[in-house]
Design an enzyme around this catalytic site. Structure first.
Site, short mmCIF file in Angstrom:
data_model
loop_
_atom_site.label_atom_id
_atom_site.label_comp_id
_atom_site.label_asym_id
_atom_site.label_seq_id
_atom_site.Cartn_x
_atom_site.Cartn_y
_atom_site.Cartn_z
N TYR A 17 -50.27 -70.36 79.03
CA TYR A 17 -51.22 -70.81 78.00
C TYR A 17 -52.46 -69.95 77.87
O TYR A 17 -53.35 -70.25 77.09
CB TYR A 17 -51.64 -72.26 78.31
CG TYR A 17 -50.46 -73.18 78.41
CD1 TYR A 17 -49.80 -73.59 77.28
CD2 TYR A 17 -49.97 -73.57 79.66
CE1 TYR A 17 -48.67 -74.39 77.37
CE2 TYR A 17 -48.85 -74.37 79.76
CZ TYR A 17 -48.21 -74.78 78.62
OH TYR A 17 -47.09 -75.56 78.70
N ASP A 47 -53.03 -66.80 76.80
CA ASP A 47 -53.25 -66.03 75.57
C ASP A 47 -53.79 -66.93 74.46
O ASP A 47 -54.80 -66.63 73.84
CB ASP A 47 -51.94 -65.37 75.12
CG ASP A 47 -51.35 -64.49 76.21
OD1 ASP A 47 -51.96 -63.47 76.52
OD2 ASP A 47 -50.29 -64.86 76.75
N TYR A 90 -49.58 -71.35 89.99
CA TYR A 90 -48.25 -70.90 89.61
C TYR A 90 -47.16 -71.45 90.55
O TYR A 90 -46.06 -70.91 90.60
CB TYR A 90 -48.21 -69.37 89.54
CG TYR A 90 -49.10 -68.82 88.45
CD1 TYR A 90 -48.88 -69.14 87.11
CD2 TYR A 90 -50.18 -68.00 88.75
CE1 TYR A 90 -49.70 -68.66 86.11
CE2 TYR A 90 -51.01 -67.50 87.75
CZ TYR A 90 -50.76 -67.85 86.44
OH TYR A 90 -51.58 -67.38 85.44
N GLN A 123 -57.90 -79.04 75.55
CA GLN A 123 -58.68 -78.02 76.28
C GLN A 123 -60.04 -78.52 76.76
O GLN A 123 -60.46 -78.27 77.87
CB GLN A 123 -58.84 -76.79 75.38
CG GLN A 123 -58.79 -75.49 76.12
CD GLN A 123 -58.94 -74.29 75.19
OE1 GLN A 123 -59.50 -74.40 74.11
NE2 GLN A 123 -58.45 -73.15 75.62
N ARG A 151 -56.14 -70.74 87.67
CA ARG A 151 -55.23 -69.58 87.62
C ARG A 151 -55.53 -68.74 86.38
O ARG A 151 -56.41 -69.07 85.57
CB ARG A 151 -53.79 -70.09 87.60
CG ARG A 151 -53.38 -70.69 86.27
CD ARG A 151 -51.97 -71.26 86.29
NE ARG A 151 -51.46 -71.41 84.95
CZ ARG A 151 -50.38 -72.10 84.62
NH1 ARG A 151 -49.70 -72.73 85.56
NH2 ARG A 151 -49.97 -72.16 83.36
N GLU A 211 -56.47 -66.64 83.32
CA GLU A 211 -57.73 -66.08 82.81
C GLU A 211 -58.68 -67.17 82.32
O GLU A 211 -59.83 -67.24 82.72
CB GLU A 211 -57.45 -65.09 81.68
CG GLU A 211 -58.73 -64.59 81.03
CD GLU A 211 -58.59 -63.25 80.33
OE1 GLU A 211 -57.73 -62.45 80.71
OE2 GLU A 211 -59.39 -63.00 79.40
N ASP A 212 -58.19 -68.05 81.46
CA ASP A 212 -59.13 -68.98 80.85
C ASP A 212 -59.57 -70.08 81.82
O ASP A 212 -60.77 -70.40 81.89
CB ASP A 212 -58.52 -69.59 79.58
CG ASP A 212 -59.56 -70.30 78.74
OD1 ASP A 212 -60.61 -69.69 78.46
OD2 ASP A 212 -59.37 -71.48 78.40
N SER A 213 -58.65 -70.66 82.58
CA SER A 213 -59.09 -71.71 83.52
C SER A 213 -59.95 -71.10 84.62
O SER A 213 -60.85 -71.76 85.16
CB SER A 213 -57.90 -72.48 84.10
OG SER A 213 -57.01 -71.63 84.78
O1 TRH Z 1 -51.59 -70.49 81.52
P1 TRH Z 1 -52.12 -69.35 82.29
O2 TRH Z 1 -51.36 -69.01 83.49
O3 TRH Z 1 -52.23 -68.09 81.37
C1 TRH Z 1 -51.86 -66.79 81.74
C2 TRH Z 1 -53.01 -65.91 81.97
O4 TRH Z 1 -53.91 -65.94 80.89
C3 TRH Z 1 -52.56 -64.50 82.18
O5 TRH Z 1 -53.66 -63.64 82.33
C4 TRH Z 1 -51.75 -64.07 81.02
O6 TRH Z 1 -51.29 -62.79 81.20
C5 TRH Z 1 -50.61 -65.02 80.90
O7 TRH Z 1 -51.11 -66.32 80.70
C6 TRH Z 1 -49.71 -64.66 79.76
O8 TRH Z 1 -53.61 -69.69 82.75
P2 TRH Z 1 -54.98 -69.79 81.93
O9 TRH Z 1 -55.41 -68.44 81.48
O10 TRH Z 1 -55.89 -70.52 82.77
O11 TRH Z 1 -54.65 -70.65 80.66
C7 TRH Z 1 -54.46 -72.04 80.72
C8 TRH Z 1 -55.03 -72.68 79.48
O12 TRH Z 1 -54.61 -74.03 79.40
C9 TRH Z 1 -56.55 -72.70 79.46
O13 TRH Z 1 -57.04 -72.48 78.15
C10 TRH Z 1 -56.89 -74.12 79.88
C11 TRH Z 1 -55.75 -74.87 79.24
N1 TRH Z 1 -55.45 -76.19 79.80
C12 TRH Z 1 -55.58 -77.29 78.99
O14 TRH Z 1 -55.98 -77.17 77.82
N2 TRH Z 1 -55.25 -78.52 79.49
C13 TRH Z 1 -54.83 -78.70 80.77
O15 TRH Z 1 -54.54 -79.84 81.17
C14 TRH Z 1 -54.74 -77.54 81.60
C15 TRH Z 1 -54.29 -77.71 83.04
C16 TRH Z 1 -55.04 -76.31 81.09
#
Ligand code: TRH
Length: 385
Positions: free
Chosen positions: A24, A26, A202, A263, A279, A281-283
């Site tokens: 999620y 990206d 992960y 979000q 984990r 980037e965004d979280s």
């Molecule tokens: O989901 P991710 O593992 O995303 C990853 C990374 O961005 C990585 O760098 C990239 O290459 C890959 O995707 C393709 O982790 P991330 O970045 O934290 O994104 C999770 C998103 O989900 C973030 O915007 C928060 C959101 N989220 C919710 O909206 N509700 C929830 O309950 C949770 C747990 C997360």
């Protein structure tokens, strides 16, 4: 796709193209950026997404079946490479994470006078080289277009990090009434003396190893696990099936599954927990805005480039920590990412909890003094228009 004339009153300020590679992050970043450009800078945004089902998980008001819809004032479009409608490109076009713009759209950009500002938004990194590459141009091999590389980062010579102007104020308002926050998440407040930890990672064997460490330590802990990778391992550890509302307990460790929430609601969880395991980037960035100690499970890359990225951030983040706290933080982050040595590293981390909590507040306050990525990006594009 045709190339209509770019002289139009309907030309948006921004086009953002987002390909969901996996997970999620990206779409999480692109959606957050789109909202900030729109809500805080008053600009019109058209967001193209190739996987609306993933998008809908963090934005439940989105209808994945629609090709076009407006959400919070943002025009959301399905990005179907085979059937992209003929549109006039916006004045600024963001290709998120090198997602490769559709060829017809690039042709349409080249036909515009003046050509749109074309930005490749890169992944966030604390590595030194980022500052040297931030803002560099790259001419198109055959068309009269130039792409610029925009690098998020933590230093002044980078694009900064994403964060809403009011994020600290909203966090503090919530913390003035934590019981209301827990209720909004459908949860009870923590028991007296209980540590609350959120777990978003992960998955893998590290989850069992860490839960075993909590059990061995004996301190009352509640682990809150949003749906997704890591949740199955956590449910299994306490003898539960991964069904909605699952929860279990072993010793002083309570483990509770949560639905994947919108979000903004996820922020609330991070603000209320004593420690957040995050984990990607965004979280990872949201945990920093939460002003709470956190542990980063970095997105693993095949060539192990992620380990350089992890160390670079640790060096920066831990620079102002007392030596013992910096060592404990580094050891646990490495143990968590490698999945080995978790139990002793967890004990050491807990011993430094107070110093880490104070440091997390300081770090968030420093972040809040900087211009955010959306502001920096808009300013950068202004210089090129
Ligand atoms: O989901 P991710 O593992 O995303 C990853 C990374 O961005 C990585 O760098 C990239 O290459 C890959 O995707 C393709 O982790 P991330 O970045 O934290 O994104 C999770 C998103 O989900 C973030 O915007 C928060 C959101 N989220 C919710 O909206 N509700 C929830 O309950 C949770 C747990 C997360």
């Amino acid at each position: 796709m045709n190339s209509p004339s770019c002289v139009s009153v309907d030309r948006p300020d921004w086009d953002i193209f987002c390909a969901v590679v996996d997970n999620y992050g990206d779409i999480g970043v692109c959606w957050r950026l789109a909202r900030q450009l729109s809500a805080e800078l008053g600009m019109s945004v058209r967001l193209w997404v190739d996987d609306l089902a993933s998008f809908a998980r963090l934005c439940p008001s989105l209808a994945p079946s629609l090709d076009a819809q407006s959400i919070e004032g943002i025009e959301v479009r399905r990005w179907d490479a085979a059937a992209l409608p003929a549109v006039i490109p916006a004045k600024r076009v963001i290709e998120a994470f090198a997602c490769n713009l559709p060829e017809g759209f690039v042709q349409a950009m080249a036909a515009c006078q003046p050509a749109p500002v074309w930005i490749n938004l890169e992944y966030l990194s604390a590595e030194d080289w980022v500052g040297g590459c931030h803002g560099l141009p790259s001419p198109h091999p055959s068309l009269p277009l130039r792409k610029h590389f925009f690098f998020p980062g933590f230093r002044d010579n980078t694009g900064g990090v994403l964060g809403e102007a009011d994020v600290s104020a909203r966090r503090e308002a919530q913390l003035a009434d934590p019981a209301a926050g827990w209720a909004a998440l459908g949860l009870t407040p923590p028991l007296a003396g209980e540590l609350t930890v959120s777990l978003f990672c992960y998955g893998g064997e590290r989850v069992d190893a860490w839960l075993d460490a909590l059990l061995a330590h004996g301190e009352p802990v509640r682990v809150l696990v949003p749906d997704g990778r890591g949740a199955a391992e956590a449910a299994h550890w306490c003898g539960q099936w991964l069904a909605p509302g699952w929860q279990g307990q072993r010793g002083a460790v309570r483990v509770q599954g949560l639905p994947f929430v919108e979000q903004r609601e996820y922020d609330r969880l991070l603000w209320l927990c004593d420690l957040n395991l995050v984990r990607g980037e965004d979280s990872f960035v949201r945990a920093q805005w939460a002003a709470r100690p956190f542990v980063w499970h970095i997105y693993p890359q095949d060539d192990c480039a992620h380990l350089d990225k992890l160390r670079a951030f640790l060096a920066l983040y831990a620079a102002e920590l007392p030596a013992a706290s910096a060592a404990a933080l580094t050891d646990f982050w490495l143990a968590w990412n490698h999945g080995v040595g978790i139990e002793p590293a967890w004990r050491a981390l807990l011993a430094e909890r107070a110093a880490l909590a104070e440091h997390a507040r300081r770090w968030a306050a420093q972040l809040a003094q900087r211009d955010t990525l959306a502001v920096n990006l808009a300013r950068f594009c202004e210089t090129l228009l």
